[in-house]
Write an enzyme that holds these catalytic residues in place. Structure first.
Site, PDB file in Angstrom:
ATOM      1  N   SER A   1      38.928  54.086  42.867  1.00 55.31           N
ATOM      2  CA  SER A   1      39.205  52.725  42.403  1.00 55.31           C
ATOM      3  C   SER A   1      40.214  52.801  41.271  1.00 55.31           C
ATOM      4  O   SER A   1      39.932  53.398  40.224  1.00 55.31           O
ATOM      5  CB  SER A   1      37.924  52.067  41.903  1.00 55.31           C
ATOM      6  OG  SER A   1      38.268  50.968  41.082  1.00 55.31           O
TER       7      SER A   1
ATOM      8  N   HIS B   1      41.375  52.220  46.548  1.00 54.68           N
ATOM      9  CA  HIS B   1      40.509  51.042  46.400  1.00 54.68           C
ATOM     10  C   HIS B   1      41.066  50.156  45.280  1.00 54.68           C
ATOM     11  O   HIS B   1      41.203  50.596  44.139  1.00 54.68           O
ATOM     12  CB  HIS B   1      39.091  51.518  46.062  1.00 54.68           C
ATOM     13  CG  HIS B   1      38.060  50.443  45.969  1.00 54.68           C
ATOM     14  ND1 HIS B   1      37.382  49.956  47.065  1.00 54.68           N
ATOM     15  CD2 HIS B   1      37.555  49.764  44.906  1.00 54.68           C
ATOM     16  CE1 HIS B   1      36.513  49.030  46.687  1.00 54.68           C
ATOM     17  NE2 HIS B   1      36.604  48.887  45.378  1.00 54.68           N
TER      18      HIS B   1
ATOM     19  N   ASP C   1      40.506  46.735  43.161  1.00 52.20           N
ATOM     20  CA  ASP C   1      39.516  45.726  42.776  1.00 52.20           C
ATOM     21  C   ASP C   1      40.220  44.467  42.293  1.00 52.20           C
ATOM     22  O   ASP C   1      40.900  44.478  41.267  1.00 52.20           O
ATOM     23  CB  ASP C   1      38.615  46.277  41.665  1.00 52.20           C
ATOM     24  CG  ASP C   1      37.655  47.323  42.198  1.00 52.20           C
ATOM     25  OD1 ASP C   1      36.899  47.005  43.134  1.00 52.20           O
ATOM     26  OD2 ASP C   1      37.657  48.460  41.687  1.00 52.20           O
TER      27      ASP C   1
ATOM     28  N   MET D   1      39.799  40.802  40.846  1.00 53.04           N
ATOM     29  CA  MET D   1      38.809  39.974  40.131  1.00 53.04           C
ATOM     30  C   MET D   1      39.491  38.721  39.588  1.00 53.04           C
ATOM     31  O   MET D   1      40.642  38.787  39.136  1.00 53.04           O
ATOM     32  CB  MET D   1      38.205  40.771  38.972  1.00 53.04           C
ATOM     33  CG  MET D   1      37.611  42.111  39.385  1.00 53.04           C
ATOM     34  SD  MET D   1      36.776  42.894  38.002  1.00 53.04           S
ATOM     35  CE  MET D   1      36.384  44.499  38.712  1.00 53.04           C
TER      36      MET D   1
ATOM     37  N   HIS E   1      39.086  45.156  47.591  1.00 49.89           N
ATOM     38  CA  HIS E   1      37.759  44.580  47.319  1.00 49.89           C
ATOM     39  C   HIS E   1      37.973  43.265  46.579  1.00 49.89           C
ATOM     40  O   HIS E   1      38.332  43.251  45.406  1.00 49.89           O
ATOM     41  CB  HIS E   1      36.969  45.606  46.479  1.00 49.89           C
ATOM     42  CG  HIS E   1      35.607  45.152  46.087  1.00 49.89           C
ATOM     43  ND1 HIS E   1      34.833  45.850  45.179  1.00 49.89           N
ATOM     44  CD2 HIS E   1      34.856  44.085  46.477  1.00 49.89           C
ATOM     45  CE1 HIS E   1      33.674  45.226  45.026  1.00 49.89           C
ATOM     46  NE2 HIS E   1      33.668  44.146  45.795  1.00 49.89           N
TER      47      HIS E   1
ATOM     48  N   MET F   1      36.861  40.230  44.749  1.00 48.92           N
ATOM     49  CA  MET F   1      35.779  39.608  43.977  1.00 48.92           C
ATOM     50  C   MET F   1      36.312  38.283  43.471  1.00 48.92           C
ATOM     51  O   MET F   1      36.500  38.064  42.262  1.00 48.92           O
ATOM     52  CB  MET F   1      35.363  40.551  42.828  1.00 48.92           C
ATOM     53  CG  MET F   1      34.604  41.768  43.324  1.00 48.92           C
ATOM     54  SD  MET F   1      34.537  43.102  42.106  1.00 48.92           S
ATOM     55  CE  MET F   1      36.034  43.972  42.547  1.00 48.92           C
TER      56      MET F   1
ATOM     57  N   MET G   1      27.086  47.440  47.156  1.00 50.45           N
ATOM     58  CA  MET G   1      27.358  47.537  45.721  1.00 50.45           C
ATOM     59  C   MET G   1      26.177  48.232  45.035  1.00 50.45           C
ATOM     60  O   MET G   1      25.031  47.794  45.156  1.00 50.45           O
ATOM     61  CB  MET G   1      27.539  46.141  45.113  1.00 50.45           C
ATOM     62  CG  MET G   1      28.805  45.401  45.541  1.00 50.45           C
ATOM     63  SD  MET G   1      30.350  46.270  45.172  1.00 50.45           S
ATOM     64  CE  MET G   1      30.277  46.406  43.372  1.00 50.45           C
TER      65      MET G   1
ATOM     66  N   ASP H   1      29.876  51.454  46.161  1.00 51.63           N
ATOM     67  CA  ASP H   1      30.787  51.200  45.037  1.00 51.63           C
ATOM     68  C   ASP H   1      29.984  50.929  43.775  1.00 51.63           C
ATOM     69  O   ASP H   1      29.197  49.985  43.722  1.00 51.63           O
ATOM     70  CB  ASP H   1      31.661  49.985  45.399  1.00 51.63           C
ATOM     71  CG  ASP H   1      32.739  49.676  44.378  1.00 51.63           C
ATOM     72  OD1 ASP H   1      32.858  50.401  43.380  1.00 51.63           O
ATOM     73  OD2 ASP H   1      33.468  48.691  44.594  1.00 51.63           O
TER      74      ASP H   1
END
Ligand code: DX5
Ligand code: ZN
Length: 224
Positions: free
Chosen positions: A9, A34, A36, A38, A67, A69, A138, A176
């Site tokens: 990540s 990966h 992330d 957000m 990913h 979010m 998760m 993760d």
């Protein structure tokens, strides 16, 4: 023997030289990158959007595992797919119709993932497994790197592994949060295919040689 994939990540990478970090990870034996995403709403922090995926895309041949979010998520799928994501993973809580969201992701010719928070029941995905390419379990609550692994989510992993194997489903199981040298073997033993790891790989200065990352990645995979 299942093949174990490592997806570093970049949340924990040196953001002042993200492109170099991604190149170093590829050299160090990472399988996926990966990312992330957000939004300051679904989770408190804000990270990056599709533009970052687009910028990293030409720098690596590795699959980019995004990913999301963010909520509501649907309006952003196309931008991330066109930016070059290979896998888009969404949280069921991020939109009104999870199955439709997964169909939209697949309509761009990429893989569709579902992320299950520690409190999200695995039943959420059971009736739509044919629409799912990846399930992300998760092992922390989403939003931050460096949190402590929650061991009892492994029960969900064991049940999903059995369902996937019994039905020979082409679904990858990813985990993760809080994955490091001590927790990775537990996740692998429970049936995980893909390990996401941030701080356990980048817990050092940016590494243009890739050597430190290579040993961290090999350690997680259990090949060291
Ligand atoms: C948390 C993110 C993770 C995070 C993992 O919301 O989804 O990908 O970067 O970080 P570590 O490996 O430090 O727990
Ligand atoms: Zn993540």
């Amino acid at each position: 023997m299942r093949q174990i994939l490592i997806a570093p990540s970049i949340l924990a990478a040196d953001w002042s030289q993200l492109g170099q970090e991604v190149k170093s990870l590829e050299k160090a034996g990472a399988d996926w990158i990966h990312v992330d995403v957000m939004d300051g709403h679904f989770v408190p922090p804000i990270t990056v959007g599709a533009q970052a995926v687009q910028a990293l895309r030409p720098l690596t041949a590795l699959p980019i595992d995004v990913h999301l979010m963010i909520t509501p998520v649907d309006a952003h799928i196309e931008a991330f797919a066109k930016a070059g994501a290979n896998i888009l993973t969404v949280h069921p809580e991020a939109g009104p119709h999870l199955h439709r969201t997964l169909q939209t992701i697949r309509s761009f010719g990429i893989k569709a993932g579902v992320a299950l928070n520690p409190s999200t029941p695995l039943e959420t995905v059971l009736s739509i497994l044919p629409a799912v390419d990846l399930i992300l379990v998760m092992s922390v609550n989403p939003g931050y790197g460096g949190q402590t692994f929650i061991p009892y989510v492994l029960e969900k992993v064991r049940i999903l592994r059995k369902i996937i194997d019994d039905r020979s489903l082409p679904i990858l199981l990813e985990i993760d949060g809080g994955i490091h040298a001590e927790t990775a073997p537990l996740a692998i033993e429970a049936g995980i295919d893909v390990l996401v790891s941030g701080t356990a790989i980048f817990g050092r200065l940016a590494d243009s040689t890739g050597h430190a990352y290579a040993s961290a990645i090999a350690g997680l995979r259990g090949s060291k």
